[in-house]
Motif scaffolding. Structure first.
Motif, PDB file in Angstrom:
ATOM      1  N   ALA A   2       1.615 -19.229   0.689  1.00  0.00           N
ATOM      2  CA  ALA A   2       2.474 -18.296   1.066  1.00  0.00           C
ATOM      3  C   ALA A   2       2.770 -17.243   0.037  1.00  0.00           C
ATOM      4  CB  ALA A   2       3.644 -18.788   1.562  1.00  0.00           C
ATOM      5  N   SER A   3       2.752 -17.736  -1.005  1.00  0.00           N
ATOM      6  CA  SER A   3       2.774 -16.937  -2.463  1.00  0.00           C
ATOM      7  C   SER A   3       1.343 -16.052  -2.472  1.00  0.00           C
ATOM      8  CB  SER A   3       3.083 -17.656  -3.800  1.00  0.00           C
ATOM      9  OG  SER A   3       3.209 -16.968  -4.765  1.00  0.00           O
ATOM     10  N   LEU A   4       0.477 -16.685  -2.326  1.00  0.00           N
ATOM     11  CA  LEU A   4      -0.943 -15.885  -2.609  1.00  0.00           C
ATOM     12  C   LEU A   4      -0.860 -14.794  -1.186  1.00  0.00           C
ATOM     13  CD1 LEU A   4      -3.568 -18.752  -3.605  1.00  0.00           C
ATOM     14  CD2 LEU A   4      -2.440 -16.758  -4.899  1.00  0.00           C
ATOM     15  N   ARG A   5      -0.609 -15.295  -0.139  1.00  0.00           N
ATOM     16  CA  ARG A   5      -0.415 -14.212   0.910  1.00  0.00           C
ATOM     17  C   ARG A   5       0.492 -12.970   0.641  1.00  0.00           C
ATOM     18  NH1 ARG A   5      -0.516 -18.884   4.151  1.00  0.00           N
ATOM     19  NH2 ARG A   5       1.684 -18.791   4.287  1.00  0.00           N
ATOM     20  N   ALA A   6       1.668 -13.334   0.167  1.00  0.00           N
ATOM     21  CA  ALA A   6       2.464 -12.283  -0.407  1.00  0.00           C
ATOM     22  C   ALA A   6       1.953 -11.527  -1.485  1.00  0.00           C
ATOM     23  CB  ALA A   6       3.759 -12.736  -0.800  1.00  0.00           C
ATOM     24  N   LEU A   7       1.089 -11.888  -2.245  1.00  0.00           N
ATOM     25  CA  LEU A   7       0.412 -11.112  -3.426  1.00  0.00           C
ATOM     26  C   LEU A   7      -0.655 -10.267  -2.796  1.00  0.00           C
ATOM     27  CD1 LEU A   7       0.221 -10.403  -6.655  1.00  0.00           C
ATOM     28  CD2 LEU A   7      -1.557 -12.539  -6.727  1.00  0.00           C
ATOM     29  N   LEU A   8      -1.406 -11.107  -1.721  1.00  0.00           N
ATOM     30  CA  LEU A   8      -2.370 -10.176  -1.243  1.00  0.00           C
ATOM     31  C   LEU A   8      -1.872  -8.943  -0.433  1.00  0.00           C
ATOM     32  CD1 LEU A   8      -5.295  -9.851  -0.313  1.00  0.00           C
ATOM     33  CD2 LEU A   8      -4.995 -11.438   1.772  1.00  0.00           C
ATOM     34  N   GLY A   9      -0.698  -9.153   0.226  1.00  0.00           N
ATOM     35  CA  GLY A   9       0.188  -8.199   0.856  1.00  0.00           C
ATOM     36  C   GLY A   9       0.611  -6.943  -0.282  1.00  0.00           C
ATOM     37  N   VAL A  10       0.849  -7.274  -1.136  1.00  0.00           N
ATOM     38  CA  VAL A  10       1.333  -6.514  -2.580  1.00  0.00           C
ATOM     39  C   VAL A  10      -0.055  -5.552  -2.753  1.00  0.00           C
ATOM     40  CG1 VAL A  10       2.149  -6.130  -4.732  1.00  0.00           C
ATOM     41  CG2 VAL A  10       3.312  -7.681  -3.195  1.00  0.00           C
ATOM     42  N   VAL A  11      -1.127  -6.159  -2.866  1.00  0.00           N
ATOM     43  CA  VAL A  11      -2.264  -5.590  -3.426  1.00  0.00           C
ATOM     44  C   VAL A  11      -2.898  -4.795  -2.247  1.00  0.00           C
ATOM     45  CG1 VAL A  11      -4.764  -6.046  -4.071  1.00  0.00           C
ATOM     46  CG2 VAL A  11      -2.792  -7.144  -5.116  1.00  0.00           C
ATOM     47  N   ALA A  12      -2.833  -5.321  -0.841  1.00  0.00           N
ATOM     48  CA  ALA A  12      -3.287  -4.627  -0.030  1.00  0.00           C
ATOM     49  C   ALA A  12      -2.247  -3.126   0.098  1.00  0.00           C
ATOM     50  CB  ALA A  12      -3.134  -4.874   1.416  1.00  0.00           C
ATOM     51  N   GLY A  13      -1.053  -3.266   0.018  1.00  0.00           N
ATOM     52  CA  GLY A  13      -0.060  -2.106   0.162  1.00  0.00           C
ATOM     53  C   GLY A  13      -0.349  -1.065  -1.129  1.00  0.00           C
ATOM     54  N   ALA A  14      -0.748  -1.611  -2.338  1.00  0.00           N
ATOM     55  CA  ALA A  14      -1.009  -0.537  -3.546  1.00  0.00           C
ATOM     56  C   ALA A  14      -2.349   0.028  -3.116  1.00  0.00           C
ATOM     57  CB  ALA A  14      -1.138  -1.524  -4.652  1.00  0.00           C
ATOM     58  N   ALA A  15      -3.361  -0.718  -2.633  1.00  0.00           N
ATOM     59  CA  ALA A  15      -4.796   0.149  -2.349  1.00  0.00           C
ATOM     60  C   ALA A  15      -4.423   1.101  -1.044  1.00  0.00           C
ATOM     61  CB  ALA A  15      -5.539  -1.096  -1.826  1.00  0.00           C
ATOM     62  N   GLY A  16      -3.470   0.605  -0.073  1.00  0.00           N
ATOM     63  CA  GLY A  16      -3.127   2.021   0.836  1.00  0.00           C
ATOM     64  C   GLY A  16      -2.619   2.857   0.227  1.00  0.00           C
ATOM     65  N   ILE A  17      -1.580   2.748  -0.721  1.00  0.00           N
ATOM     66  CA  ILE A  17      -1.091   3.932  -1.389  1.00  0.00           C
ATOM     67  C   ILE A  17      -1.918   4.751  -2.314  1.00  0.00           C
ATOM     68  CG2 ILE A  17       0.778   4.563  -3.295  1.00  0.00           C
ATOM     69  CD1 ILE A  17       2.328   1.913  -2.257  1.00  0.00           C
ATOM     70  N   THR A  18      -2.757   4.022  -2.867  1.00  0.00           N
ATOM     71  CA  THR A  18      -3.820   4.762  -3.702  1.00  0.00           C
ATOM     72  C   THR A  18      -4.789   5.593  -2.927  1.00  0.00           C
ATOM     73  OG1 THR A  18      -3.673   2.836  -5.270  1.00  0.00           O
ATOM     74  CG2 THR A  18      -5.768   4.464  -5.602  1.00  0.00           C
ATOM     75  N   VAL A  19      -5.333   4.959  -1.745  1.00  0.00           N
ATOM     76  CA  VAL A  19      -6.243   5.565  -0.959  1.00  0.00           C
ATOM     77  C   VAL A  19      -5.787   6.908  -0.326  1.00  0.00           C
ATOM     78  CG1 VAL A  19      -7.666   5.380   1.013  1.00  0.00           C
ATOM     79  CG2 VAL A  19      -7.780   3.822  -0.681  1.00  0.00           C
ATOM     80  N   SER A  20      -4.454   6.501   0.183  1.00  0.00           N
ATOM     81  CA  SER A  20      -3.591   7.913   0.858  1.00  0.00           C
ATOM     82  C   SER A  20      -3.353   8.788  -0.045  1.00  0.00           C
ATOM     83  CB  SER A  20      -2.359   7.120   1.537  1.00  0.00           C
ATOM     84  OG  SER A  20      -2.472   6.170   2.554  1.00  0.00           O
ATOM     85  N   ALA A  21      -2.836   8.369  -1.037  1.00  0.00           N
ATOM     86  CA  ALA A  21      -2.683   9.487  -2.155  1.00  0.00           C
ATOM     87  C   ALA A  21      -3.999  10.220  -2.834  1.00  0.00           C
ATOM     88  CB  ALA A  21      -2.160   8.864  -3.338  1.00  0.00           C
ATOM     89  N   ILE A  22      -5.240   9.555  -2.755  1.00  0.00           N
ATOM     90  CA  ILE A  22      -6.290  10.412  -2.932  1.00  0.00           C
ATOM     91  C   ILE A  22      -6.671  11.326  -1.886  1.00  0.00           C
ATOM     92  CG2 ILE A  22      -8.880   9.922  -3.153  1.00  0.00           C
ATOM     93  CD1 ILE A  22      -8.069   7.535  -4.960  1.00  0.00           C
TER      94      ILE A  22
END
Length: 108
Positions: free
Chosen positions: A79-99
């Motif tokens: 579950a901890s790894l899933r939460a970390l994956l969600g944070v990474v996917a969210g950060a990628a979404g923020i980055t791609v959306s900002a670009i």
């Protein structure tokens, strides 16, 4: 005077167990890590919609951070790894959306 309790066949837990001996009992944990992954994936997929990918990415990072702070998730490595994956996917979404968002703002 003593009373005797009749022997029940379910007194032996091996005979009347609701869980099969080969089956691993499932634990009901937090759903926040899965929600964080889903929002992060949606934020990456919807980066082209003005602002939606950014908002979903922020929500994914927030839910992932909240999930990692909970003790039920911190004790469970998966579950901890899933939460970390969600944070990474969210950060990628923020980055791609900002670009994608900055060139659109230049044309307004």
């Amino acid at each position: 005077m003593t009373t005797t309790v009749p022997h029940s066949p379910c007194a032996d837990h091996r005979m009347c167990s609701s869980v099969d001996s080969n089956e691993i009992p499932r634990q009901h944990g937090s759903r926040l890590p899965v929600l964080s992954i889903a929002l992060g994936a949606l934020s990456v997929a919807s980066f082209w919609v003005v602002g939606l990918g950014f908002i979903l990415g922020v929500a994914a990072v927030a839910f992932g951070a909240i999930a990692t702070s909970r003790s039920a998730v911190a004790d469970d490595e998966a579950a901890s790894l899933r939460a970390l994956l969600g944070v990474v996917a969210g950060a990628a979404g923020i980055t791609v959306s900002a670009i994608a968002l900055f060139p659109m703002l230049a044309h307004l």
